[in-house]
Write an enzyme that holds these catalytic residues in place. Structure first.
Site, PDB file in Angstrom:
ATOM      1  N   LYS A 112      44.972  38.092  41.012  1.00  0.00           N
ATOM      2  CA  LYS A 112      45.152  39.417  41.592  1.00  0.00           C
ATOM      3  C   LYS A 112      43.783  39.979  41.969  1.00  0.00           C
ATOM      4  CE  LYS A 112      47.444  43.811  40.372  1.00  0.00           C
ATOM      5  NZ  LYS A 112      48.231  44.491  39.299  1.00  0.00           N
ATOM      6  N   SER A 193      52.515  46.489  40.651  1.00  0.00           N
ATOM      7  CA  SER A 193      51.452  46.374  41.644  1.00  0.00           C
ATOM      8  C   SER A 193      50.993  44.931  41.873  1.00  0.00           C
ATOM      9  CB  SER A 193      50.240  47.209  41.196  1.00  0.00           C
ATOM     10  OG  SER A 193      49.681  46.705  39.987  1.00  0.00           O
ATOM     11  N   THR A 214      50.017  47.700  33.711  1.00  0.00           N
ATOM     12  CA  THR A 214      49.821  48.922  32.945  1.00  0.00           C
ATOM     13  C   THR A 214      51.179  49.495  32.578  1.00  0.00           C
ATOM     14  OG1 THR A 214      47.766  49.363  34.155  1.00  0.00           O
ATOM     15  CG2 THR A 214      48.709  51.189  32.906  1.00  0.00           C
ATOM     16  N   GLY A 216      54.733  48.090  34.011  1.00  0.00           N
ATOM     17  CA  GLY A 216      55.695  47.343  34.823  1.00  0.00           C
ATOM     18  C   GLY A 216      55.142  46.490  35.937  1.00  0.00           C
ATOM     19  N   SER A 217      53.833  46.388  36.076  1.00  0.00           N
ATOM     20  CA  SER A 217      53.264  45.776  37.274  1.00  0.00           C
ATOM     21  C   SER A 217      53.295  44.253  37.306  1.00  0.00           C
ATOM     22  CB  SER A 217      51.829  46.260  37.476  1.00  0.00           C
ATOM     23  OG  SER A 217      51.817  47.591  37.907  1.00  0.00           O
TER      24      SER A 217
END
Length: 564
Positions: A112, A193, A214, A216-217
């Protein structure tokens, strides 16, 4: 868009890739694994037997990235040194195969775009504010992967600043990378994200990818992109030189197509790091659990699962197909010897208020500088504080302000609470109590559970606040008759035919080994991922690369390959 520092595939007439076929995975009777579904075991077998090389594999993944770049915007940059690193890994394998670096030797992985790498790639968190900024050193997770022989293939697109800039933006959008889209329906909302990591893993743009969570990402984009996501316990994996949001909730985890592959990747990045004091909470003395060995048959027998029915309150995401798949999954768990404890209570769910906004905002206010910006070797835009980041964003046309606002930052600045103030600690204590004793951890302890089980769509943020692990595993998809929801911001579609959905298992802190055992057993019984096919997928396969020396790859340093 795949930007500067990216390899571009040049297709010559000889050895052309103009008509690759994804279904044809063999040449002269030799079988090659299909990259849409290839597992680590598949790739290891091919590399160890000499069927193909890491250079072949890397070339294939780069070609696949380029094929879908215009449509999906899943990868921001490809490592300009990827092929040379792959060649070095091949040379190591030939020279001393008995002493390879381990199971990930020569395997390409995507990161990421918030994980720092000390190389020719940018680390931007999706913003032009950090373009050209060079870290003092690799993030710990990147360093661990390099040591394991991983080829750091590139950086994936993400919701800018991990969805913690705007209240009116779209999942998977960043100024630097454009709008990521999922591959299972046209204009699919990829969730966020870790959007690009999920999409890339799902359709085989790399073997697997790392994401961060943080709130659900990792779990949410894994859910709608038909992959396995592991959100590790806070402190199991180092966050050092990962662009921070909240030091109390941030965690780095694997996103892969199978539970076993996710376990391999977790094993490579987990462990104590002197640069992240949260990792000192790891309770295991000496070696970590063997997460890969936890992938074994019979992992459901005797397990106790709690079902928090109150989390299934009507939402726009509720569909008959999802709810029926969940009930069928509960029956499967029972048929495999598990005990279902229904209607588990989590009283903290009703009381949770805005304490998490205060906690996250205070962590951002201090964490961006302390944990990341202060560790940059070069910082061309002089971004040293949250306020400077906000000012840059609002004065850069490329950042699309005010169409996409900076309200999350503004609220944190207006509150002016840092993470050492009494007000912060009061909110944090409340959050931990509501998510712990009155939430997930209390439910598990009070009912002697091994895990809570819930459709991933309905996994409550309590799991993030509690700091414990979560795994999501593919469970099914929406039927062809499912209506499309075209009312999403940016024209994205959040629900519709063929949209994947998963099943989530949430456990106690540092209980990853047990969750992996559970998730693997469920995965092996259902094989649900294979029942859902992407609408958009690359065609290039390994067989298109092996032995074709006239395919040319070169680095396009300092220019864009594609424009959003």
């Amino acid at each position: 868009m795949v930007r500067s520092n990216v390899f571009i595939v040049s297709l010559g007439l000889a050895g052309s890739l103009l008509t690759p076929g994804a279904l044809a995975t063999h040449v002269l009777g030799v079988d090659f694994p299909s990259l849409l579904d290839a597992t680590l075991d598949d790739l290891r077998q091919g590399l160890d037997s000499g069927l193909f090389t890491s250079v072949d594999l890397t070339k294939a993944y780069i070609a696949r990235i380029n094929e879908v770049a215009n449509e999906l915007h899943a990868v921001n940059e490809v490592n300009p040194d990827a092929l040379s690193i792959a060649a070095a890994m091949d040379a190591e394998r030939r020279k001393n195969s008995a002493h390879s670096r381990g199971p990930l030797h020569g395997i390409p992985v995507l990161l990421k775009d918030n994980m720092a790498t000390l190389d020719r790639m940018n680390t931007t968190a999706g913003s032009f504010a950090l373009v050209g900024a060079q870290p003092e050193e690799d993030s710990t997770v990147a360093a661990k992967l390099r040591k394991a022989g991983v080829i750091l293939l590139g950086k994936t697109n993400m919701s800018e600043w991990a969805n913690c800039r705007s209240v009116n933006t779209t999942h998977g959008w960043s100024a630097y990378g454009g709008q990521t889209k999922g591959a299972y329906l046209r204009d699919q909302d990829p969730s966020g994200s870790s959007s690009g990591s999920a999409v890339s893993s799902s359709i085989g743009l790399a073997w697997a990818a790392l994401g961060t969570e943080t709130i659900g990402s990792i779990i949410s984009p894994a859910n709608v992109n038909n992959i396995v996501g592991i959100k590790p316990s806070v402190g199991l994996t180092s966050r050092y030189m990962v662009v921070p949001i909240s030091e109390h909730q941030d965690t780095v985890g694997p996103m892969a197509r199978t539970v076993k592959d996710a376990a391999y990747l977790l094993a490579a990045i987990a462990g104590v790091d002197k640069n992240d004091n949260y990792t000192s909470a790891i309770p295991f003395k000496g070696n970590l659990p063997d997460y890969v060995a936890a992938c074994k048959e019979g992992g459901l027998k005797g397990k106790r699962f709690g079902v928090p029915r109150s989390w299934l309150a009507p939402q726009n995401e509720t569909t008959p197909a999802l709810l029926q798949a969940f009930e069928d999954s509960l029956k499967l768990l029972q048929s495999e010897g598990a005990v279902i404890v229904d209607n588990i209570k989590t009283p903290g769910l009703k009381k949770i208020r805005d304490s998490f906004l205060v906690v996250m905002g205070a962590d951002m206010l201090t964490g961006f500088s302390t944990h990341y910006l202060n560790h940059l070797k070069t910082n061309p835009n002089n971004i040293t504080t949250l306020r400077k980041m906000k000012d840059f964003t609002e004065n850069s046309p490329k950042e699309e302000w005010p169409v996409r606002d900076t309200l999350i930052w503004q609220n944190a600045l207006d509150r002016g609470i840092n993470n050492t103030s009494p007000q912060f600690w009061g909110n944090l204590t409340e959050q931990l109590d509501l998510a712990g004793p009155l939430g997930i951890l209390g439910a598990i302890k009070n009912n002697s559970l091994d895990a809570l089980v819930i459709p991933t769509t309905f996994l409550h943020p309590l799991s993030a606040f509690a700091g414990g692990p979560v795994i999501t595993v593919p469970m099914g998809k929406e039927p062809d008759t499912s209506p499309e929801d075209r009312d999403q911001p940016g024209g994205l579609i959040a629900t519709g035919p063929n949209l994947p959905f998963g099943l989530a298992f949430a456990g106690e802190p540092f209980g990853e080994e047990k969750l992996i055992e559970i998730a693997y057993a469920f995965e092996q019984k259902t094989k649900a991922r294979g029942t859902v096919q992407p609408l958009v997928k690359p065609k290039t396969e390994l067989r298109d690369m092996v032995g074709r020396q006239k395919n040319r790859f070169w680095c396009s340093s300092g220019r864009r390959m594609l424009h959003a």
